[in-house]
Motif scaffolding. Structure first.
Motif, PDB file in Angstrom:
ATOM      1  N   THR A 235     -26.786  -8.358-163.919  1.00 53.25           N
ATOM      2  CA  THR A 235     -26.406  -7.084-164.539  1.00 53.25           C
ATOM      3  C   THR A 235     -25.670  -7.349-165.849  1.00 53.25           C
ATOM      4  OG1 THR A 235     -26.194  -6.068-162.349  1.00 53.25           O
ATOM      5  CG2 THR A 235     -25.101  -4.953-164.191  1.00 53.25           C
ATOM      6  N   SER A 236     -26.113  -6.691-166.904  1.00 52.66           N
ATOM      7  CA  SER A 236     -25.493  -6.894-168.209  1.00 52.66           C
ATOM      8  C   SER A 236     -24.023  -6.464-168.160  1.00 52.66           C
ATOM      9  CB  SER A 236     -26.238  -6.066-169.264  1.00 52.66           C
ATOM     10  OG  SER A 236     -25.655  -6.236-170.534  1.00 52.66           O
ATOM     11  N   MET A 247     -17.369  -7.003-157.419  1.00 49.94           N
ATOM     12  CA  MET A 247     -18.718  -7.562-157.375  1.00 49.94           C
ATOM     13  C   MET A 247     -19.543  -6.873-156.296  1.00 49.94           C
ATOM     14  SD  MET A 247     -17.752 -11.577-157.836  1.00 49.94           S
ATOM     15  CE  MET A 247     -19.427 -12.121-157.587  1.00 49.94           C
ATOM     16  N   ALA A 248     -18.907  -6.521-155.197  1.00 52.73           N
ATOM     17  CA  ALA A 248     -19.616  -5.811-154.128  1.00 52.73           C
ATOM     18  C   ALA A 248     -20.104  -4.447-154.611  1.00 52.73           C
ATOM     19  CB  ALA A 248     -18.707  -5.660-152.910  1.00 52.73           C
ATOM     20  N   VAL A 249     -19.304  -3.781-155.457  1.00 54.27           N
ATOM     21  CA  VAL A 249     -19.725  -2.494-156.019  1.00 54.27           C
ATOM     22  C   VAL A 249     -20.969  -2.681-156.891  1.00 54.27           C
ATOM     23  CG1 VAL A 249     -19.083  -0.610-157.569  1.00 54.27           C
ATOM     24  CG2 VAL A 249     -17.417  -1.499-155.911  1.00 54.27           C
ATOM     25  N   VAL A 250     -20.951  -3.721-157.717  1.00 57.19           N
ATOM     26  CA  VAL A 250     -22.133  -3.997-158.544  1.00 57.19           C
ATOM     27  C   VAL A 250     -23.357  -4.199-157.652  1.00 57.19           C
ATOM     28  CG1 VAL A 250     -23.200  -5.611-160.158  1.00 57.19           C
ATOM     29  CG2 VAL A 250     -20.795  -4.983-160.438  1.00 57.19           C
ATOM     30  N   ALA A 276     -22.911   1.518-166.833  1.00 57.08           N
ATOM     31  CA  ALA A 276     -22.315   2.456-165.875  1.00 57.08           C
ATOM     32  C   ALA A 276     -21.970   1.738-164.577  1.00 57.08           C
ATOM     33  CB  ALA A 276     -23.287   3.609-165.606  1.00 57.08           C
ATOM     34  N   ILE A 277     -22.842   0.853-164.133  1.00 52.83           N
ATOM     35  CA  ILE A 277     -22.572   0.085-162.915  1.00 52.83           C
ATOM     36  C   ILE A 277     -21.297  -0.735-163.074  1.00 52.83           C
ATOM     37  CG2 ILE A 277     -23.415  -1.847-161.512  1.00 52.83           C
ATOM     38  CD1 ILE A 277     -26.231  -0.766-161.852  1.00 52.83           C
ATOM     39  N   VAL A 278     -21.161  -1.383-164.219  1.00 52.61           N
ATOM     40  CA  VAL A 278     -19.974  -2.222-164.456  1.00 52.61           C
ATOM     41  C   VAL A 278     -18.719  -1.358-164.520  1.00 52.61           C
ATOM     42  CG1 VAL A 278     -18.857  -3.738-166.139  1.00 52.61           C
ATOM     43  CG2 VAL A 278     -21.270  -4.084-165.560  1.00 52.61           C
ATOM     44  N   GLU A 279     -18.805  -0.191-165.163  1.00 52.44           N
ATOM     45  CA  GLU A 279     -17.634   0.708-165.239  1.00 52.44           C
ATOM     46  C   GLU A 279     -17.191   1.121-163.832  1.00 52.44           C
ATOM     47  OE1 GLU A 279     -15.690   1.853-167.661  1.00 52.44           O
ATOM     48  OE2 GLU A 279     -16.685   0.566-169.127  1.00 52.44           O
ATOM     49  N   PRO A 295     -17.766   6.516-168.115  1.00 45.86           N
ATOM     50  CA  PRO A 295     -18.936   6.450-169.007  1.00 45.86           C
ATOM     51  C   PRO A 295     -20.209   6.133-168.220  1.00 45.86           C
ATOM     52  CG  PRO A 295     -17.085   5.225-169.945  1.00 45.86           C
ATOM     53  CD  PRO A 295     -16.685   5.602-168.533  1.00 45.86           C
ATOM     54  N   GLY A 296     -21.277   6.860-168.520  1.00 43.63           N
ATOM     55  CA  GLY A 296     -22.535   6.650-167.828  1.00 43.63           C
ATOM     56  C   GLY A 296     -22.762   7.583-166.667  1.00 43.63           C
ATOM     57  N   PHE A 297     -21.709   8.281-166.249  1.00 39.86           N
ATOM     58  CA  PHE A 297     -21.822   9.245-165.149  1.00 39.86           C
ATOM     59  C   PHE A 297     -21.383  10.631-165.647  1.00 39.86           C
ATOM     60  CE2 PHE A 297     -20.981   5.102-163.248  1.00 39.86           C
ATOM     61  CZ  PHE A 297     -21.942   5.025-162.250  1.00 39.86           C
TER      62      PHE A 297
END
Length: 424
Positions: A235-236, A247-250, A276-279, A295-297
Motif C-alpha cells: 500500500t502506497s 498495520m492490522a487496519v491497513v 485513505a487507507i493509511v489515514e 481525508p479520502g472518506f
C-alpha cells in the motif's frame, strides 16, 4: 524490403549517451497501418479465419496486448494485436473471444516479437497464448546500450519513425473501441518485426546476440509468477505506518477493498485510495463519524460505504495482539544493505567491492548493471559466499540464483576477486 527496413538500413544506431548527428532527418510520423485499420475479431468464426491466416504466414509474429490498468480489476487483456508477413495485422477482442488457445497452438513454434514481454505474457497466458520462442525488443535495446527503450523511442531512434502514443493509458475495456484507439493499437505492431531485425543486427555487431538469446529463452521458459505474499504491505504510504495495530487496519481495509473491487470489476484505487487507507490506520477512528472526517472518506461517500470501511477498522481494533501482523515482511534473503555495516562489516566490504566491479564492467560493456547481473544475486552471494570462494563455486552460486551462462562467464571472475579480497 519494407519502407521501415529501408529506413533502418540507412539509420545509424545510437547507443546510450550519444547525441543525434546534425544530418539526422526528423522522424517521419507513422499515421496509418499499411493495410488500414483491421477489423476487430470478436467471434468464433472470424477467429478461425484469423488463425488460419496467421498460421499460413511466414517469419516472426509481432504480438502486443492492451489492458485496462487503473480502470478494471486485475490485468486481463482487452485487445490483442498481431502482425505477420503474409497475413497482415490482426486485432482480436478477448472479451468476444476469451479462449485464444487455438491461435496459441497454431503459432506456438513461431518466434514471437514483443516489447517488454514480461508485462504482456501473464495476460496472454490467461487466454491461452504461450510462446516457446520470443524476441523482446525492449530488452534487446537495453543490452545494446540504448538510453531510452520505450517502444516509441526505439522506433524513432532505430527506424526513423514517430509513433503516436496518446492512447496508451485509455480504458481498453470500452466497447466499442473508437477508431483512433484501434489505429494506435495496430500501429504498435506495425514495425515491431522491422525493429527486431534491426536490433538483432546491432546486437550481432556488438557481440551481444548470444546474450540476448539466452535472456529471451529464460523469459519464455519462466513459470508463472506465484501470488504475491502479503500484497497489502505494498500500500502506497505504508512507510508511515509503524505500529502493529495500525498495520492490522491497513490489512483489513486493503482486503475489504479488494473484495469490493473484484466484485465490481473496477480498479481497487477507484474503490478506496491508498492514502485513505493509511489515514484510517494512523488515526484508528472509533466510529463512522470520525472516519468521515479523515481525508479520502469525505462527504461524497455514502453512509453505507462508511460503515463498511469502519467495520474493517473495528475488526482490526478487536484483534488480539497475537494476531497482529509483524512489523516487516519476513526476510527471504540478506538484510537491507544499509544494515550490513553493523551486522557484518566484512560482508559489507565484500558487497562494496562487488558493486564497484559490476559497475565498472557494465559501463565498459555499455549496458545497465541490472542486466549484467541482478543486484539481488550480488547481495545474496556477498552475504553468504561459498566456503571456498573459487571461480567454480562462485559460478555455481550465480547459476543457482538464475544467472544466465553469459552473465556467469562475465561476472564470476570479478566477483570471485571481490570475495577473496574481503574474506575476513
Amino acid at each position: 524490403m519494407t519502407d521501415a527496413q529501408k529506413t533502418a538500413a540507412d539509420t545509424t544506431l545510437r547507443a546510450a549517451g550519444d547525441s543525434p548527428p546534425d544530418s539526422r532527418p526528423a522522424p517521419e510520423p507513422l499515421l496509418e497501418p499499411r493495410e488500414g485499420i483491421p477489423p476487430v475479431t470478436a467471434s468464433g468464426d472470424a477467429l478461425a479465419q484469423v488463425v488460419a491466416a496467421l498460421a499460413a504466414g511466414n517469419g516472426p509474429l509481432a504480438v502486443d496486448a492492451e489492458r485496462a490498468s487503473g480502470y478494471r480489476y486485475g490485468q486481463r487483456a482487452y485487445l490483442v494485436q498481431l502482425r505477420r508477413q503474409g497475413a497482415g495485422s490482426v486485432l482480436i477482442d478477448p472479451v468476444g473471444c476469451p479462449d485464444l488457445g487455438t491461435l496459441g497452438d497454431a503459432v506456438a513454434d513461431t518466434e514471437w516479437v514483443l516489447h517488454a514481454a514480461t508485462q504482456d505474457l501473464p495476460c496472454l497466458r490467461d487466454i491461452g497464448m504461450v510462446p516457446t520462442r520470443l524476441f523482446d525488443t525492449e530488452l534487446a535495446g537495453r543490452l545494446a546500450g540504448f538510453a531510452r527503450v520505450g517502444l516509441g523511442a526505439m522506433v524513432e531512434n532505430v527506424l526513423g519513425y514517430a509513433l503516436e502514443k496518446g492512447h496508451s493509458a485509455v480504458d481498453w475495456s470500452t466497447r466499442p473501441l473508437p477508431d483512433p484507439w484501434l489505429r494506435y493499437a495496430a500501429l504498435d505492431v506495425e514495425l515491431l518485426v522491422d525493429l527486431r531485425d534491426a536490433l538483432e543486427e546491432e546486437l550481432e555487431q556488438q557481440g551481444k546476440l548470444e546474450w540476448a538469446r539466452q535472456e529471451f529463452a529464460a523469459i519464455a521458459g519462466a513459470p508463472p509468477a506465484p501470488p504475491r505474499k502479503d500484497p497489502w504491505r505494498r500500500t502506497s504510504g505504508m512507510h508511515k505506518v509503524r505500529r502493529r495495530r495500525q498495520m492490522a487496519v491497513v490489512r483489513e481495509l486493503w482486503t475489504a477493498r479488494d473484495r469490493v473491487a473484484q466484485k465490481r470489476d473496477v480498479s481497487p484505487g477507484k474503490v478506496l485510495g491508498d492514502s485513505a487507507i493509511v489515514e484510517a490506520a494512523l488515526h484508528l477512528p472509533p466510529n463512522a463519524h470520525a472516519l468521515a472526517a479523515l481525508p479520502g472518506f469525505g462527504h461524497r461517500m455514502g453512509r453505507r460505504q462508511l460503515e463498511q470501511w469502519q467495520a474493517a477498522v473495528d475488526r482490526a481494533r478487536a484483534l488480539p495482539d497475537s494476531e497482529l501482523p509483524q512489523p516487516g515482511a519476513p526476510l527471504n534473503g540478506p538484510p537491507p544493505p544499509r544494515a550490513w555495516a553493523d551486522k557484518d562489516p566484512v560482508a559489507a566490504a565484500r558487497l562494496s567491492a562487488a558493486r564497484a566491479a559490476v559497475t565498472a564492467l557494465a559501463e565498459e560493456l555499455n549496458l545497465p548493471q541490472e542486466n549484467l547481473i541482478t543486484p539481488d544475486t550480488v547481495r545474496r552471494l556477498c552475504w553468504e559466499p561459498p566456503a571456498e570462494p573459487n571461480p567454480d563455486a562462485v559460478s555455481a552460486v550465480l547459476a543457482g540464483h538464475g544467472a544466465r551462462p553469459w552473465q556467469v562467464q562475465l561476472v564470476s571472475p570479478l566477483l570471485t576477486q571481490a570475495l577473496t579480497t574481503h574474506d575476513g
